[in-house]
Motif scaffolding. Sequence first.
Motif, PDB file in Angstrom:
ATOM      1  N   ARG A 209      75.068  87.887  27.909  1.00  0.00           N
ATOM      2  CA  ARG A 209      76.077  86.983  27.352  1.00  0.00           C
ATOM      3  C   ARG A 209      76.684  86.056  28.392  1.00  0.00           C
ATOM      4  NH1 ARG A 209      79.233  90.356  22.585  1.00  0.00           N
ATOM      5  NH2 ARG A 209      77.476  91.664  21.943  1.00  0.00           N
ATOM      6  N   GLY A 210      76.287  86.243  29.642  1.00  0.00           N
ATOM      7  CA  GLY A 210      76.774  85.370  30.700  1.00  0.00           C
ATOM      8  C   GLY A 210      78.246  85.522  30.994  1.00  0.00           C
ATOM      9  N   VAL A 211      78.750  86.775  30.907  1.00  0.00           N
ATOM     10  CA  VAL A 211      80.158  87.019  31.205  1.00  0.00           C
ATOM     11  C   VAL A 211      80.262  87.866  32.465  1.00  0.00           C
ATOM     12  CG1 VAL A 211      80.818  86.866  28.786  1.00  0.00           C
ATOM     13  CG2 VAL A 211      80.274  89.089  29.765  1.00  0.00           C
ATOM     14  N   ALA A 212      81.406  87.771  33.119  1.00  0.00           N
ATOM     15  CA  ALA A 212      81.637  88.556  34.327  1.00  0.00           C
ATOM     16  C   ALA A 212      81.843  90.019  33.963  1.00  0.00           C
ATOM     17  CB  ALA A 212      82.860  88.012  35.063  1.00  0.00           C
ATOM     18  N   ASP A 213      81.841  90.867  34.972  1.00  0.00           N
ATOM     19  CA  ASP A 213      82.137  92.284  34.779  1.00  0.00           C
ATOM     20  C   ASP A 213      83.557  92.404  34.235  1.00  0.00           C
ATOM     21  OD1 ASP A 213      82.881  94.940  35.038  1.00  0.00           O
ATOM     22  OD2 ASP A 213      81.744  95.251  36.877  1.00  0.00           O
ATOM     23  N   ILE A 214      83.663  92.768  32.954  1.00  0.00           N
ATOM     24  CA  ILE A 214      84.986  92.809  32.328  1.00  0.00           C
ATOM     25  C   ILE A 214      85.584  94.214  32.349  1.00  0.00           C
ATOM     26  CG2 ILE A 214      84.543  90.816  30.859  1.00  0.00           C
ATOM     27  CD1 ILE A 214      83.906  92.686  28.584  1.00  0.00           C
ATOM     28  N   GLY A 215      84.845  95.146  32.957  1.00  0.00           N
ATOM     29  CA  GLY A 215      85.379  96.490  33.124  1.00  0.00           C
ATOM     30  C   GLY A 215      84.866  97.466  32.091  1.00  0.00           C
ATOM     31  N   PHE A 216      84.393  98.606  32.561  1.00  0.00           N
ATOM     32  CA  PHE A 216      83.916  99.673  31.689  1.00  0.00           C
ATOM     33  C   PHE A 216      85.017 100.710  31.581  1.00  0.00           C
ATOM     34  CE2 PHE A 216      81.693 103.683  30.867  1.00  0.00           C
ATOM     35  CZ  PHE A 216      80.896 103.329  29.794  1.00  0.00           C
ATOM     36  N   GLU A 217      85.497 100.946  30.362  1.00  0.00           N
ATOM     37  CA  GLU A 217      86.696 101.762  30.180  1.00  0.00           C
ATOM     38  C   GLU A 217      86.428 103.155  29.629  1.00  0.00           C
ATOM     39  OE1 GLU A 217      89.649  97.982  29.106  1.00  0.00           O
ATOM     40  OE2 GLU A 217      89.058  99.429  27.551  1.00  0.00           O
ATOM     41  N   ALA A 218      85.250 103.393  29.082  1.00  0.00           N
ATOM     42  CA  ALA A 218      84.994 104.658  28.380  1.00  0.00           C
ATOM     43  C   ALA A 218      84.631 105.754  29.372  1.00  0.00           C
ATOM     44  CB  ALA A 218      83.880 104.474  27.352  1.00  0.00           C
ATOM     45  N   GLY A 219      85.648 106.225  30.096  1.00  0.00           N
ATOM     46  CA  GLY A 219      85.395 107.221  31.125  1.00  0.00           C
ATOM     47  C   GLY A 219      85.841 108.620  30.783  1.00  0.00           C
ATOM     48  N   ASP A 220      86.655 108.777  29.751  1.00  0.00           N
ATOM     49  CA  ASP A 220      87.196 110.097  29.424  1.00  0.00           C
ATOM     50  C   ASP A 220      86.213 110.907  28.594  1.00  0.00           C
ATOM     51  OD1 ASP A 220      89.538 109.489  30.723  1.00  0.00           O
ATOM     52  OD2 ASP A 220      90.540 108.761  28.908  1.00  0.00           O
ATOM     53  N   ALA A 221      86.260 112.227  28.778  1.00  0.00           N
ATOM     54  CA  ALA A 221      85.454 113.133  27.949  1.00  0.00           C
ATOM     55  C   ALA A 221      85.911 113.032  26.495  1.00  0.00           C
ATOM     56  CB  ALA A 221      85.593 114.561  28.449  1.00  0.00           C
ATOM     57  N   TRP A 222      84.985 113.135  25.573  1.00  0.00           N
ATOM     58  CA  TRP A 222      85.304 112.986  24.150  1.00  0.00           C
ATOM     59  C   TRP A 222      85.091 114.284  23.368  1.00  0.00           C
ATOM     60  CZ3 TRP A 222      80.794 112.110  26.454  1.00  0.00           C
ATOM     61  CH2 TRP A 222      79.626 112.553  25.837  1.00  0.00           C
ATOM     62  N   ARG A 223      84.596 115.329  24.031  1.00  0.00           N
ATOM     63  CA  ARG A 223      84.401 116.625  23.406  1.00  0.00           C
ATOM     64  C   ARG A 223      84.814 117.712  24.399  1.00  0.00           C
ATOM     65  NH1 ARG A 223      83.349 113.598  19.872  1.00  0.00           N
ATOM     66  NH2 ARG A 223      81.651 113.636  18.378  1.00  0.00           N
ATOM     67  N   PRO A 224      85.279 118.863  23.902  1.00  0.00           N
ATOM     68  CA  PRO A 224      85.567 119.961  24.818  1.00  0.00           C
ATOM     69  C   PRO A 224      84.292 120.543  25.402  1.00  0.00           C
ATOM     70  CG  PRO A 224      85.807 120.675  22.538  1.00  0.00           C
ATOM     71  CD  PRO A 224      85.590 119.190  22.498  1.00  0.00           C
ATOM     72  N   THR A 225      84.389 121.069  26.607  1.00  0.00           N
ATOM     73  CA  THR A 225      83.287 121.788  27.234  1.00  0.00           C
ATOM     74  C   THR A 225      83.660 123.262  27.287  1.00  0.00           C
ATOM     75  OG1 THR A 225      84.155 121.603  29.480  1.00  0.00           O
ATOM     76  CG2 THR A 225      82.870 119.735  28.638  1.00  0.00           C
TER      77      THR A 225
ATOM     78  N   GLY B  84      75.979 104.276  28.844  1.00  0.00           N
ATOM     79  CA  GLY B  84      76.854 103.290  28.231  1.00  0.00           C
ATOM     80  C   GLY B  84      77.210 102.178  29.193  1.00  0.00           C
ATOM     81  N   ARG B  85      77.473 102.532  30.442  1.00  0.00           N
ATOM     82  CA  ARG B  85      77.773 101.508  31.443  1.00  0.00           C
ATOM     83  C   ARG B  85      76.586 100.565  31.624  1.00  0.00           C
ATOM     84  NH1 ARG B  85      80.942 100.080  35.674  1.00  0.00           N
ATOM     85  NH2 ARG B  85      82.405 101.788  35.382  1.00  0.00           N
ATOM     86  N   ARG B  86      75.378 101.119  31.682  1.00  0.00           N
ATOM     87  CA  ARG B  86      74.189 100.271  31.832  1.00  0.00           C
ATOM     88  C   ARG B  86      74.026  99.343  30.630  1.00  0.00           C
ATOM     89  NH1 ARG B  86      69.780 102.448  31.346  1.00  0.00           N
ATOM     90  NH2 ARG B  86      70.232 104.671  31.059  1.00  0.00           N
ATOM     91  N   ALA B  87      74.287  99.862  29.428  1.00  0.00           N
ATOM     92  CA  ALA B  87      74.191  99.024  28.227  1.00  0.00           C
ATOM     93  C   ALA B  87      75.183  97.877  28.288  1.00  0.00           C
ATOM     94  CB  ALA B  87      74.427  99.871  26.976  1.00  0.00           C
ATOM     95  N   CYS B  88      76.405  98.160  28.755  1.00  0.00           N
ATOM     96  CA  CYS B  88      77.421  97.113  28.869  1.00  0.00           C
ATOM     97  C   CYS B  88      77.037  96.102  29.938  1.00  0.00           C
ATOM     98  CB  CYS B  88      78.782  97.729  29.183  1.00  0.00           C
ATOM     99  SG  CYS B  88      79.520  98.596  27.781  1.00  0.00           S
ATOM    100  N   GLU B  89      76.561  96.585  31.065  1.00  0.00           N
ATOM    101  CA  GLU B  89      76.178  95.664  32.148  1.00  0.00           C
ATOM    102  C   GLU B  89      75.069  94.735  31.701  1.00  0.00           C
ATOM    103  OE1 GLU B  89      75.255  98.441  35.213  1.00  0.00           O
ATOM    104  OE2 GLU B  89      77.335  98.603  35.928  1.00  0.00           O
ATOM    105  N   GLU B  90      74.087  95.259  30.954  1.00  0.00           N
ATOM    106  CA  GLU B  90      73.035  94.392  30.411  1.00  0.00           C
ATOM    107  C   GLU B  90      73.615  93.365  29.447  1.00  0.00           C
ATOM    108  OE1 GLU B  90      69.472  95.509  28.693  1.00  0.00           O
ATOM    109  OE2 GLU B  90      68.644  96.500  30.474  1.00  0.00           O
ATOM    110  N   ALA B  91      74.539  93.824  28.592  1.00  0.00           N
ATOM    111  CA  ALA B  91      75.146  92.903  27.625  1.00  0.00           C
ATOM    112  C   ALA B  91      75.951  91.827  28.341  1.00  0.00           C
ATOM    113  CB  ALA B  91      76.027  93.677  26.653  1.00  0.00           C
ATOM    114  N   TRP B  92      76.666  92.180  29.406  1.00  0.00           N
ATOM    115  CA  TRP B  92      77.421  91.184  30.169  1.00  0.00           C
ATOM    116  C   TRP B  92      76.471  90.120  30.711  1.00  0.00           C
ATOM    117  CZ3 TRP B  92      80.193  95.433  33.519  1.00  0.00           C
ATOM    118  CH2 TRP B  92      81.093  96.141  32.705  1.00  0.00           C
ATOM    119  N   ARG B  93      75.319  90.569  31.243  1.00  0.00           N
ATOM    120  CA  ARG B  93      74.348  89.607  31.792  1.00  0.00           C
ATOM    121  C   ARG B  93      73.764  88.744  30.681  1.00  0.00           C
ATOM    122  NH1 ARG B  93      73.056  94.079  35.220  1.00  0.00           N
ATOM    123  NH2 ARG B  93      71.372  94.752  33.820  1.00  0.00           N
TER     124      ARG B  93
END
Length: 316
Positions: free
Chosen positions: A239-255, A228-237
């Motif tokens: 769209r010509g925008v600066a690194d606006i921060g990747f926020e989706a860091g929390d687990a979304w399912r129990p392990t 997901g971070r790589r997808a966002c970084e590609e999209a930032w490039r």
Amino acid sequence: MQETSPIPLVSVLLPVFNGGAYLRPAIDSILAQTFRDFECLVLDDGSTDGSGELAQAIARRDPRLRVVRRENRGLVATLNELAGMARGALLARMDADDIALPHRFARQVDFLAANPAVVCVGGAQILMDQAGRDISPIVPPSDDERIQRQALRGHGSICHPTAMIRAGALREIGGYRADFYPAEDLDLWLRLGELGELANLAEPVLRYRVHTGSISGLAAQGRQRAAGRRACEEAWRRRGVADIGFEAGDAWRPTDDKASRLRFALQYGWMAREAGFRRTAVVYGAKAIAIAPGLGDGWRLLGVALLKPARGKQVA
């Protein structure tokens, strides 16, 4: 000469890999749609649990269902193959363990007809657990600006199995990209969002199932965050925008970790209580107690769920 069926407006893309007990209700929910002009394409990606045979048995009773079976090639290859098979101008994603609500297609088709600038529309969903107990409604942002803003920060702003996508738009961007699995859906929203507008219906269109079979632990969640971070970084490039921060860091399912199971038992329980699904809240209070009987959190949830229904909510 062989007679061909009329071209449907909607093609449902339903990949299956060991769909198990959930496949029949998933397919039944598609065949029960109030909107009838669709074909449902099921691609069995090398299942070993009888999923392909089950889908074929259902298809013999309803000509709108078409089943293809082959060896396992993975989700992204399966989705792209399904998209290549589709005849409809609109592509409705569906997963083998979820349940589409009866008016889903009707609402989404009408919305896309009224909003030609929108290339993809999702919708709210009702979170349910492995046993089919409702936990809580999940209502994502509905407008393009907020959906895109969340996606650019790594959030899944459209729930993948709720999506209805214009087929021409999917073809124009080249379909799903395997390099971004298991965040192929986030990458897709980011690229579709550069072609047109994205939207969500505020009303629920799907019951979305969370269960242990849908994850493979922290390693898979870590891979998804990295992709997901790589997808966002590609999209930032792009769209010509600066690194606006990747926020989706929390687990979304129990392990399988005890702390994770406790955290999600409490989270699902309180969500269910606030949504008015009292029986579900009781179940998750009991689950939390079973995981950590010496802690007070599970006992508090159970007591509140039993004694204090959420004000103005249903007691289900």
